[in-house]
Design an enzyme around this catalytic site. Structure first.
Site, PDB file in Angstrom:
ATOM      1  N   GLU A 293       0.788  -1.236   0.000  1.00  0.00           N
ATOM      2  CA  GLU A 293       0.000   0.000   0.000  1.00  0.00           C
ATOM      3  C   GLU A 293       0.819   1.284   0.000  1.00  0.00           C
ATOM      4  O   GLU A 293       0.488   2.235   0.709  1.00  0.00           O
ATOM      5  CB  GLU A 293      -0.928  -0.031   1.218  1.00  0.00           C
ATOM      6  CG  GLU A 293      -0.217   0.030   2.597  1.00  0.00           C
ATOM      7  CD  GLU A 293       0.153  -1.315   3.183  1.00  0.00           C
ATOM      8  OE1 GLU A 293       0.345  -2.280   2.406  1.00  0.00           O
ATOM      9  OE2 GLU A 293       0.251  -1.417   4.424  1.00  0.00           O
ATOM     10  N   HIS A 317      -8.130  -3.865  -1.281  1.00  0.00           N
ATOM     11  CA  HIS A 317      -7.331  -3.993  -0.057  1.00  0.00           C
ATOM     12  C   HIS A 317      -6.266  -2.895   0.032  1.00  0.00           C
ATOM     13  O   HIS A 317      -6.198  -2.159   1.020  1.00  0.00           O
ATOM     14  CB  HIS A 317      -6.691  -5.386  -0.006  1.00  0.00           C
ATOM     15  CG  HIS A 317      -5.858  -5.622   1.213  1.00  0.00           C
ATOM     16  ND1 HIS A 317      -6.335  -6.292   2.317  1.00  0.00           N
ATOM     17  CD2 HIS A 317      -4.588  -5.266   1.521  1.00  0.00           C
ATOM     18  CE1 HIS A 317      -5.399  -6.328   3.241  1.00  0.00           C
ATOM     19  NE2 HIS A 317      -4.314  -5.718   2.787  1.00  0.00           N
ATOM     20  N   GLU A 318      -5.460  -2.789  -1.002  1.00  0.00           N
ATOM     21  CA  GLU A 318      -4.362  -1.798  -0.948  1.00  0.00           C
ATOM     22  C   GLU A 318      -4.915  -0.381  -0.880  1.00  0.00           C
ATOM     23  O   GLU A 318      -4.379   0.475  -0.174  1.00  0.00           O
ATOM     24  CB  GLU A 318      -3.402  -1.967  -2.128  1.00  0.00           C
ATOM     25  CG  GLU A 318      -2.773  -3.365  -2.279  1.00  0.00           C
ATOM     26  CD  GLU A 318      -2.243  -3.975  -0.989  1.00  0.00           C
ATOM     27  OE1 GLU A 318      -1.881  -3.227  -0.053  1.00  0.00           O
ATOM     28  OE2 GLU A 318      -2.202  -5.220  -0.890  1.00  0.00           O
ATOM     29  N   HIS A 321      -6.036   0.590   2.619  1.00  0.00           N
ATOM     30  CA  HIS A 321      -4.921   1.009   3.485  1.00  0.00           C
ATOM     31  C   HIS A 321      -4.717   2.527   3.470  1.00  0.00           C
ATOM     32  O   HIS A 321      -4.078   3.074   4.372  1.00  0.00           O
ATOM     33  CB  HIS A 321      -3.614   0.343   3.051  1.00  0.00           C
ATOM     34  CG  HIS A 321      -3.367  -1.010   3.659  1.00  0.00           C
ATOM     35  ND1 HIS A 321      -3.336  -1.227   5.018  1.00  0.00           N
ATOM     36  CD2 HIS A 321      -3.099  -2.218   3.081  1.00  0.00           C
ATOM     37  CE1 HIS A 321      -3.065  -2.515   5.245  1.00  0.00           C
ATOM     38  NE2 HIS A 321      -2.923  -3.136   4.091  1.00  0.00           N
ATOM     39  N   GLU A 340      -3.881  -4.360   9.238  1.00  0.00           N
ATOM     40  CA  GLU A 340      -4.339  -5.400   8.312  1.00  0.00           C
ATOM     41  C   GLU A 340      -5.773  -5.881   8.582  1.00  0.00           C
ATOM     42  O   GLU A 340      -6.497  -6.214   7.658  1.00  0.00           O
ATOM     43  CB  GLU A 340      -3.358  -6.579   8.298  1.00  0.00           C
ATOM     44  CG  GLU A 340      -1.952  -6.212   7.793  1.00  0.00           C
ATOM     45  CD  GLU A 340      -1.914  -5.662   6.363  1.00  0.00           C
ATOM     46  OE1 GLU A 340      -2.907  -5.813   5.622  1.00  0.00           O
ATOM     47  OE2 GLU A 340      -0.885  -5.063   5.995  1.00  0.00           O
ATOM     48  N   ASP A 395       8.393  -9.712  10.042  1.00  0.00           N
ATOM     49  CA  ASP A 395       7.933 -10.339   8.798  1.00  0.00           C
ATOM     50  C   ASP A 395       7.176 -11.638   9.077  1.00  0.00           C
ATOM     51  O   ASP A 395       6.371 -12.082   8.266  1.00  0.00           O
ATOM     52  CB  ASP A 395       9.115 -10.638   7.860  1.00  0.00           C
ATOM     53  CG  ASP A 395       9.589  -9.374   7.143  1.00  0.00           C
ATOM     54  OD1 ASP A 395       8.773  -8.439   7.008  1.00  0.00           O
ATOM     55  OD2 ASP A 395      10.758  -9.329   6.739  1.00  0.00           O
ATOM     56  N   TYR A 403      -4.984 -10.449   9.772  1.00  0.00           N
ATOM     57  CA  TYR A 403      -5.889 -10.220   8.646  1.00  0.00           C
ATOM     58  C   TYR A 403      -7.308 -10.729   8.940  1.00  0.00           C
ATOM     59  O   TYR A 403      -8.255  -9.958   8.993  1.00  0.00           O
ATOM     60  CB  TYR A 403      -5.381 -10.945   7.387  1.00  0.00           C
ATOM     61  CG  TYR A 403      -4.160 -10.315   6.770  1.00  0.00           C
ATOM     62  CD1 TYR A 403      -4.284  -9.467   5.678  1.00  0.00           C
ATOM     63  CD2 TYR A 403      -2.885 -10.571   7.260  1.00  0.00           C
ATOM     64  CE1 TYR A 403      -3.170  -8.890   5.084  1.00  0.00           C
ATOM     65  CE2 TYR A 403      -1.764  -9.996   6.683  1.00  0.00           C
ATOM     66  CZ  TYR A 403      -1.910  -9.152   5.595  1.00  0.00           C
ATOM     67  OH  TYR A 403      -0.797  -8.576   5.036  1.00  0.00           O
TER      68      TYR A 403
HETATM   69  N1  BES Z   1       0.954  -4.546   3.754  1.00  0.00           N
HETATM   70  C1  BES Z   1       0.746  -5.780   3.101  1.00  0.00           C
HETATM   71  C2  BES Z   1       1.967  -6.323   2.424  1.00  0.00           C
HETATM   72  C3  BES Z   1       3.017  -6.873   3.331  1.00  0.00           C
HETATM   73  C4  BES Z   1       2.827  -8.071   3.921  1.00  0.00           C
HETATM   74  C5  BES Z   1       4.206  -6.219   3.542  1.00  0.00           C
HETATM   75  C6  BES Z   1       3.817  -8.593   4.714  1.00  0.00           C
HETATM   76  C7  BES Z   1       5.187  -6.708   4.358  1.00  0.00           C
HETATM   77  C8  BES Z   1       5.002  -7.915   4.950  1.00  0.00           C
HETATM   78  C9  BES Z   1      -0.338  -5.667   2.035  1.00  0.00           C
HETATM   79  O1  BES Z   1      -1.281  -4.683   2.247  1.00  0.00           O
HETATM   80  C10 BES Z   1      -1.082  -6.976   2.017  1.00  0.00           C
HETATM   81  O2  BES Z   1      -1.716  -7.266   2.983  1.00  0.00           O
HETATM   82  N2  BES Z   1      -0.961  -7.720   0.929  1.00  0.00           N
HETATM   83  C11 BES Z   1      -1.611  -8.993   0.767  1.00  0.00           C
HETATM   84  C12 BES Z   1      -2.833  -8.874  -0.080  1.00  0.00           C
HETATM   85  C13 BES Z   1      -4.127  -8.957   0.593  1.00  0.00           C
HETATM   86  C14 BES Z   1      -5.275  -8.954  -0.391  1.00  0.00           C
HETATM   87  C15 BES Z   1      -4.311  -9.932   1.676  1.00  0.00           C
HETATM   88  C16 BES Z   1      -0.666  -9.913   0.035  1.00  0.00           C
HETATM   89  O3  BES Z   1       0.373  -9.434  -0.417  1.00  0.00           O
HETATM   90  O4  BES Z   1      -0.959 -11.073  -0.104  1.00  0.00           O
HETATM   91 ZN    ZN Z   2      -2.637  -5.219   3.799  1.00  0.00          ZN
END
Ligand code: BES
Ligand code: ZN
Length: 623
Positions: A293, A317-318, A321, A340, A395, A403
């Protein structure tokens, strides 16, 4: 000898117990960021001005970061910044007469997870200029060869700063509690264009090889982002456009043409979109996430370019954010669910408006099933919304808990208070905390004052705390359900009982989500022969939709359906999105023959993966 050890232990214990530093006490201190060295009680950065030269030959960035800061403690003597694998060349401060004077600094000890503190003696000004060089191994950058792009002609670079990788390409206070505005000057090679999480001017002239950026809204470090490649822009709405390599530009513009509708849906729910423009950058397929995002410019995997707009919830989703995360930010990674969980809830509300309640409900069930499947693999402690991540890499916090459990908590509040009341609350929450970073506890007390007390006897604070501080899913949860999937369940039963022929399954009308549910929920009786039949009737081995292909490959591994392995090999080499590839490697590694095959594929694929994906998959094969 024994006595000696216990003496040491006693001293360690005493110094542990007596220290005032929250990093050393046993009890978690809310609001303390255990993933940053920064002394943010003393001093905070307010603005950074970056000057970066991108070197594609050496895979390095030569940078100058001019930092403006503000003292919170007038007696502060030093400023501690976060770095990882950075070479500091020199540090100075303006002398007030157009020149500079050197500033004293030193590096702290290296920490495998956190990097290295950079301790700077504060000069009598409010500015520090750091000249530095990044390492080719920088964890926040991926350098791609032309071969790894869709054009195959030009190299590509992109950053991924969340959670704690900004420090590997910019020395700064790498904590979501500090918000700064930024400006940047980026110098690139001929033919390439730079874009950032800022306003991107499609008219900027490529011939100068220099791009200027300005992000006037204060953002946390993990949202600072950069990409450089042979990319073009196509407008898709009054305030939106896609940036992509030319080969993908039209496809992306079509797939995401409902973006403006989504922004309007978001605004109608929770207030004005505060960031002026909203663009999408389509990355090469090695991008390890679905999306990121970055403000004004979400980074998006090309694996959602299904051709039928069936995977666009990722954009919802993005985009969501922009409110939950970018406007109201988690103060520490312990509070990640505020980013999230809220976003997943908000995403579903946008999806409902743009794609309909059916899609919203199907996606809720699919996510719930993922959560149920993941729960047994998580320790009790990792099942809480407010996580204890001390000593853990943030991470690793990105499980279904923040989520989907986070979203179910909000579903439950919506269900309990009614949509009108809950929406009013969420809207006021975004307004109240706009451009602030907040803890779980800030949220709880705001919730208590503005929702629980306003509508007494609806839910108790104790129930709220159970959602946030206990493991598992509370009994009061609203379990997602849709009739559409009950129909699929019935069809599956009839098919397994041979009451429906394989070629007569009513798949013509199935959406991507129905296919996913159907394939994800095969009963025990499902076997190799059924795979052959399905493949013959629907050519699933050659399916182009990356999500459907993913579950088909999982089934292929479980049922030893070798026919799809060659395509799976290409898939694993082409795609670097963790969510799509990690489960395949895991499943393959369960059996000796498959494991050997997977290791061979991985050998070819690994150099093309982002370091985050490499780290995850390395672990699978180390076991
Ligand atoms: N902010 C996250 C991406 C992220 C995840 C960055 C882990 C660093 C570590 C992003 O908004 C996200 O949640 N992406 C998901 C998509 C979503 C539809 C669940 C993804 O990348 O799968
Ligand atoms: Zn996210």
């Amino acid at each position: 000898m024994k006595k000696f050890t216990s003496l040491i232990l006693l001293t360690v214990f005493l110094s542990y117990g007596c220290s005032n530093s929250p990093h050393k006490t046993n009890k978690i201190v809310t609001g303390v960021d255990y993933h940053s060295f920064a002394n943010t009680d003393d001093v905070v950065i307010t603005h950074i001005n970056l000057n970066l030269s991108i070197n594609f030959n050496k895979h390095t960035i030569h940078g100058r970061n001019a930092i403006q800061y503000k003292l919170k403690n007038p007696d502060a003597k030093e400023m501690i910044l976060d770095t990882r694998d950075l070479t500091i060349i020199n540090i100075s401060t303006p002398n007030g007469r157009g020149g500079i004077i050197p500033v004293k600094w030193h590096m702290g000890q290296k920490d495998k997870m956190l990097g290295q503190a950079l301790v700077i003696e504060l000069p009598p000004t409010d500015r520090i200029i750091i000249e530095y060089l990044t390492s080719p191994k920088s964890t926040g950058l991926q350098w791609l060869t032309p071969q790894q792009t869709s054009s195959k002609k030009y190299p590509f670079l992109y950053s991924q700063s969340e959670a704690i990788h900004a420090r590997s390409w910019i020395p700064l206070q790498d904590t979501p509690q500090v918000r700064q505005t930024y400006s940047a000057t980026i110098k690139v090679n001929k033919n390439l264009r730079a874009v950032m999480s800022a306003y991107n001017n499609p008219k900027a002239d490529e011939r100068f090889r220099t791009y200027y950026f300005d992000m006037p809204q204060a953002i946390p470090s993990y949202l600072i982002a950069l990409a450089v490649g042979k990319i073009k822009y196509k407008a898709i709405g009054p305030r939106s456009g896609v940036w992509a390599e030319e080969t993908l530009l039209d496809k992306a513009a079509y797939e995401f043409e409902d973006t403006e509708k989504m922004i309007q849906a978001g605004e109608a729910l929770y207030g004005k979109y505060d960031w002026e423009t909203y663009d999408l950058l389509i990355l090469p397929s090695s991008f390890p996430f679905g999306g990121m995002e970055n403000p004004r410019l979400s980074f998006i995997t090309p694996t959602v370019l299904a051709g039928d707009k069936s995977l666009v919830s990722l954009i919802a989703h993005e985009l969501a954010h922009s409110w939950s995360g970018n406007l109201v930010t988690n103060a520490t990674w312990r509070d990640l669910w505020l980013n999230e969980g809220f976003t997943t809830y908000f995403e579903s509300r946008i999806t409902e408006v743009v794609k309909g309640k059916g899609t919203k409900d199907m996606e809720a069930v699919l996510a719930y099933q993922d959560l149920v499947a993941e729960l047994p693999e998580l320790s009790k402690k990792d099942q809480q919304l407010a996580l204890d991540l001390r000593g853990q890499d943030p991470d690793d916090a990105f499980t279904e808990i923040p989520y989907t459990k986070g979203r179910m908590f909000l579903d439950w509040l919506e269900h309990s208070f009614g949509r009108t009341n809950f929406d009013e609350f969420v809207k006021s929450y975004f307004q109240h905390f706009a451009f602030q970073s907040i803890t779980t506890e800030n949220f709880i007390s705001y919730l208590n004052e503005n929702l629980l007390k306003k509508h007494p006897k609806t839910v108790t604070l104790k129930q709220v705390k159970q959602w946030i501080y206990s493991s598992g899913i509370p009994k009061t949860a609203v379990i997602p359900h849709t009739q559409i999937f009950t129909t699929i369940d019935n069809i599956t039963k009839q098919w397994i009982n041979k009451e429906i022929n394989t070629q007569d399954l009513p798949t013509k009308k199935w959406s991507t989500q129905e296919w996913l549910y159907f394939l994800n929920n095969m009963p025990q009786e499902f076997n190799y022969d059924k795979m052959v039949e399905l493949d013959k009737a629907y050519n699933l081995t050659n399916v182009k939709n990356t999500e459907i292909a993913h579950v088909w490959y999982l089934l292929s591994i479980r049922n030893n359906y070798q026919k799809s392995f060659e395509n799976m090999r290409h898939y694993l080499i082409e795609i670097g999105r963790r969510k799509l590839i990690v489960p395949l490697y895991s499943e393959l590694s369960n059996n000796e023959t498959n494991r050997k095959w997977a290791q061979q594929v991985y050998q070819v694929a690994r150099p093309g993966y982002h370091s985050l994906a490499q780290a995850t998959i390395d672990k699978i094969f180390e076991k």
